[in-house]
Design a protein around this motif. Sequence first.
Motif, mmCIF file in Angstrom:
data_model
loop_
_atom_site.group_PDB
_atom_site.id
_atom_site.type_symbol
_atom_site.label_atom_id
_atom_site.label_comp_id
_atom_site.label_asym_id
_atom_site.label_seq_id
_atom_site.Cartn_x
_atom_site.Cartn_y
_atom_site.Cartn_z
ATOM 1 N N VAL A 90 0.839 -1.207 0.000
ATOM 2 C CA VAL A 90 0.000 0.000 0.000
ATOM 3 C C VAL A 90 0.875 1.259 0.000
ATOM 4 N N SER A 91 1.937 1.258 0.790
ATOM 5 C CA SER A 91 2.821 2.420 0.852
ATOM 6 C C SER A 91 3.497 2.677 -0.489
ATOM 7 N N LEU A 92 3.956 1.620 -1.149
ATOM 8 C CA LEU A 92 4.608 1.788 -2.449
ATOM 9 C C LEU A 92 3.622 2.275 -3.505
ATOM 10 N N VAL A 93 2.376 1.804 -3.448
ATOM 11 C CA VAL A 93 1.354 2.298 -4.380
ATOM 12 C C VAL A 93 1.097 3.775 -4.150
ATOM 13 N N TRP A 94 1.014 4.179 -2.890
ATOM 14 C CA TRP A 94 0.853 5.602 -2.576
ATOM 15 C C TRP A 94 2.051 6.412 -3.072
ATOM 16 N N ALA A 95 3.252 5.892 -2.868
ATOM 17 C CA ALA A 95 4.447 6.613 -3.307
ATOM 18 C C ALA A 95 4.444 6.814 -4.815
ATOM 19 N N ALA A 96 4.130 5.755 -5.554
ATOM 20 C CA ALA A 96 4.108 5.856 -7.015
ATOM 21 C C ALA A 96 3.017 6.808 -7.484
ATOM 22 N N THR A 97 1.828 6.714 -6.904
ATOM 23 C CA THR A 97 0.716 7.561 -7.325
ATOM 24 C C THR A 97 0.998 9.036 -7.040
ATOM 25 N N ALA A 98 1.455 9.338 -5.835
ATOM 26 C CA ALA A 98 1.724 10.736 -5.495
ATOM 27 C C ALA A 98 2.852 11.310 -6.344
ATOM 28 N N THR A 99 3.863 10.500 -6.675
ATOM 29 C CA THR A 99 4.959 10.985 -7.520
ATOM 30 C C THR A 99 4.468 11.282 -8.930
ATOM 31 N N VAL A 100 3.628 10.414 -9.487
ATOM 32 C CA VAL A 100 3.079 10.649 -10.828
ATOM 33 C C VAL A 100 2.211 11.905 -10.842
ATOM 34 N N LEU A 101 1.399 12.095 -9.810
ATOM 35 C CA LEU A 101 0.566 13.299 -9.739
ATOM 36 C C LEU A 101 1.424 14.553 -9.648
ATOM 37 N N ALA A 102 2.487 14.496 -8.845
ATOM 38 C CA ALA A 102 3.387 15.643 -8.748
ATOM 39 C C ALA A 102 4.052 15.930 -10.094
ATOM 40 N N TYR A 103 4.427 14.884 -10.802
ATOM 41 C CA TYR A 103 5.050 15.037 -12.125
ATOM 42 C C TYR A 103 4.097 15.698 -13.114
ATOM 43 N N THR A 116 -7.392 5.870 -1.627
ATOM 44 C CA THR A 116 -7.707 5.353 -0.295
ATOM 45 C C THR A 116 -8.939 4.457 -0.330
ATOM 46 N N ALA A 117 -9.976 4.933 -1.003
ATOM 47 C CA ALA A 117 -11.198 4.125 -1.110
ATOM 48 C C ALA A 117 -10.927 2.817 -1.845
ATOM 49 N N LEU A 118 -10.109 2.874 -2.886
ATOM 50 C CA LEU A 118 -9.804 1.673 -3.655
ATOM 51 C C LEU A 118 -9.011 0.663 -2.827
ATOM 52 N N THR A 119 -7.995 1.139 -2.113
ATOM 53 C CA THR A 119 -7.189 0.216 -1.304
ATOM 54 C C THR A 119 -8.005 -0.385 -0.163
ATOM 55 N N VAL A 120 -8.909 0.400 0.418
ATOM 56 C CA VAL A 120 -9.776 -0.152 1.465
ATOM 57 C C VAL A 120 -10.625 -1.279 0.894
ATOM 58 N N ALA A 121 -11.201 -1.058 -0.303
ATOM 59 C CA ALA A 121 -12.040 -2.082 -0.926
ATOM 60 C C ALA A 121 -11.232 -3.336 -1.257
ATOM 61 N N VAL A 122 -10.025 -3.150 -1.803
ATOM 62 C CA VAL A 122 -9.206 -4.298 -2.187
ATOM 63 C C VAL A 122 -8.780 -5.095 -0.958
ATOM 64 N N VAL A 123 -8.325 -4.404 0.079
ATOM 65 C CA VAL A 123 -7.895 -5.096 1.293
ATOM 66 C C VAL A 123 -9.070 -5.789 1.965
ATOM 67 N N ALA A 124 -10.241 -5.145 1.956
ATOM 68 C CA ALA A 124 -11.423 -5.747 2.576
ATOM 69 C C ALA A 124 -11.824 -7.034 1.871
ATOM 70 N N VAL A 125 -11.679 -7.076 0.541
ATOM 71 C CA VAL A 125 -12.008 -8.283 -0.209
ATOM 72 C C VAL A 125 -10.929 -9.351 -0.021
ATOM 73 N N ALA A 126 -9.649 -8.922 -0.048
ATOM 74 C CA ALA A 126 -8.548 -9.883 0.071
ATOM 75 C C ALA A 126 -8.444 -10.463 1.473
ATOM 76 N N THR A 127 -8.719 -9.653 2.490
ATOM 77 C CA THR A 127 -8.652 -10.111 3.882
ATOM 78 C C THR A 127 -9.966 -9.743 4.548
ATOM 79 N N PRO A 128 -10.942 -10.611 4.529
ATOM 80 C CA PRO A 128 -12.267 -10.273 5.079
ATOM 81 C C PRO A 128 -12.226 -10.065 6.588
ATOM 82 N N SER A 129 -11.658 -8.927 6.991
ATOM 83 C CA SER A 129 -11.527 -8.602 8.415
ATOM 84 C C SER A 129 -12.049 -7.188 8.623
ATOM 85 N N MET A 130 -13.356 -7.059 8.709
ATOM 86 C CA MET A 130 -13.957 -5.742 8.893
ATOM 87 C C MET A 130 -14.173 -5.417 10.361
#
Length: 452
Positions: A261-274, A306-320
Amino acid sequence: MTETIADDIVAGTRRVPVSRAYRFELVKLVSQWRIRLLVLACWIAPALFVAAVSQQSTLPSDTLFGRWMHATGWAGSLVVLGFAGTWALPLLASVVAGDVFACEDRLGTWRHLLVAVRSPRRIFAAKALASLTVILLLVAGLACSSAAGGVVAVGNQPLVGLDGHLLTPADAGGRVLLAWVCVLAPTLALAAIGLLGSVALGRSPMGLLLPALVALAMQLAQMLPLPVAVRLALPGYAFTAWNGLFTSPAQLGPLLIGIVVSLVWAATATVLAYLLFLRRDFTNLSYDGSGRRAITTGLLPLAGLTALTVAVVAVATPSMGSGIEQDKVQRSVATAFAHLYRIQTQQLNRPAVTEAHLRVTAACNKSGGQVAPQGAGNDWRCVITWHLPGVEAAGTAIYQLDVASDGRFVADGDGPKEVNGYFLVRTPTGDAPNPLWQFDGNVELLDTTLKG
């Protein structure tokens, strides 16, 4: 004729390579007095702190691994890591990455830089790589300095893990190093947010403060009773997920999810800054960021992520839920007590026992059984039972637990005094800390965690 000559000059102009622009930006960064002070502080202060605290009679027992700073030099580095993940690393990301573009706005040097480099793309790459290099240097200083200070002051001794098992010095050193490597991922995410703020907000001081504010918001979110899936979907969770490295078997699931999740955030924020950087107006000397563009190109995509990662993690690890349940707490407490009881047995020079012989069990409830036994809180109470070979009567001990929302708990002994009633135990070689007086542990939040 004039246009033809101008075209020939532009065509004949040699582009400045990224490597040369990178060296130029790196020299600019390290020539700043505040960066030099940070480098010195990161490479010297942790060693002095760990060495000084390790020699004190009172240890930071409320800090993870703090109570073991007298026993092994590796504990001090983990204490520094816990502090760094909360305060130091977000501030370092703010000071370095949050100002790397804004400083050109304050000094009004964009036109000179564009004339020298002749490419906004290479300017962005050079500045991003230079800030990344400095941040890696600072993190390496924190890790190396704290480890060296602890080993020199206390020694290369075994380390007690979060489930009570004893790590050899080599294993402890390797896991400490791996823990520092793991926190690089959320640090890079904050640094990328700093780049985005520096580009989007111009000379505004909010760009400099953005990584620290985001880190503070994530820390507050981790303190709230949020579902496990939401916690794991925030990049700041990786700052504490390294705790799972110090259990046996290692609780790798939350750690790996936090790193991804951290690496996805890093890549996304860097692309947006670019993208924002390529669209900005360099001819306007009074440019101070574009509010609408910062929201549409910066804030909204990160909110969607954030919404996307919450949805993906919730589906991958059903721990709500909270992930803290009665059976998990009982299992963690019993496992830690069994390992620590063996250590105390060795200290007191008693006949050796194994975990299989002890058959430790724990019965835990919350608020005296008045509420459901789940969720964080300081109202957990556990009665631990164990058996000794050749002894018919079972031994019992009582512990009061303070379970945090991230799964970490502190078990405080409440009797009998022969087991956990005193901070020190008298050994054949002198007084030593009683491992059963108070101990840390970690509840496995996920129902299906990767084992390693």
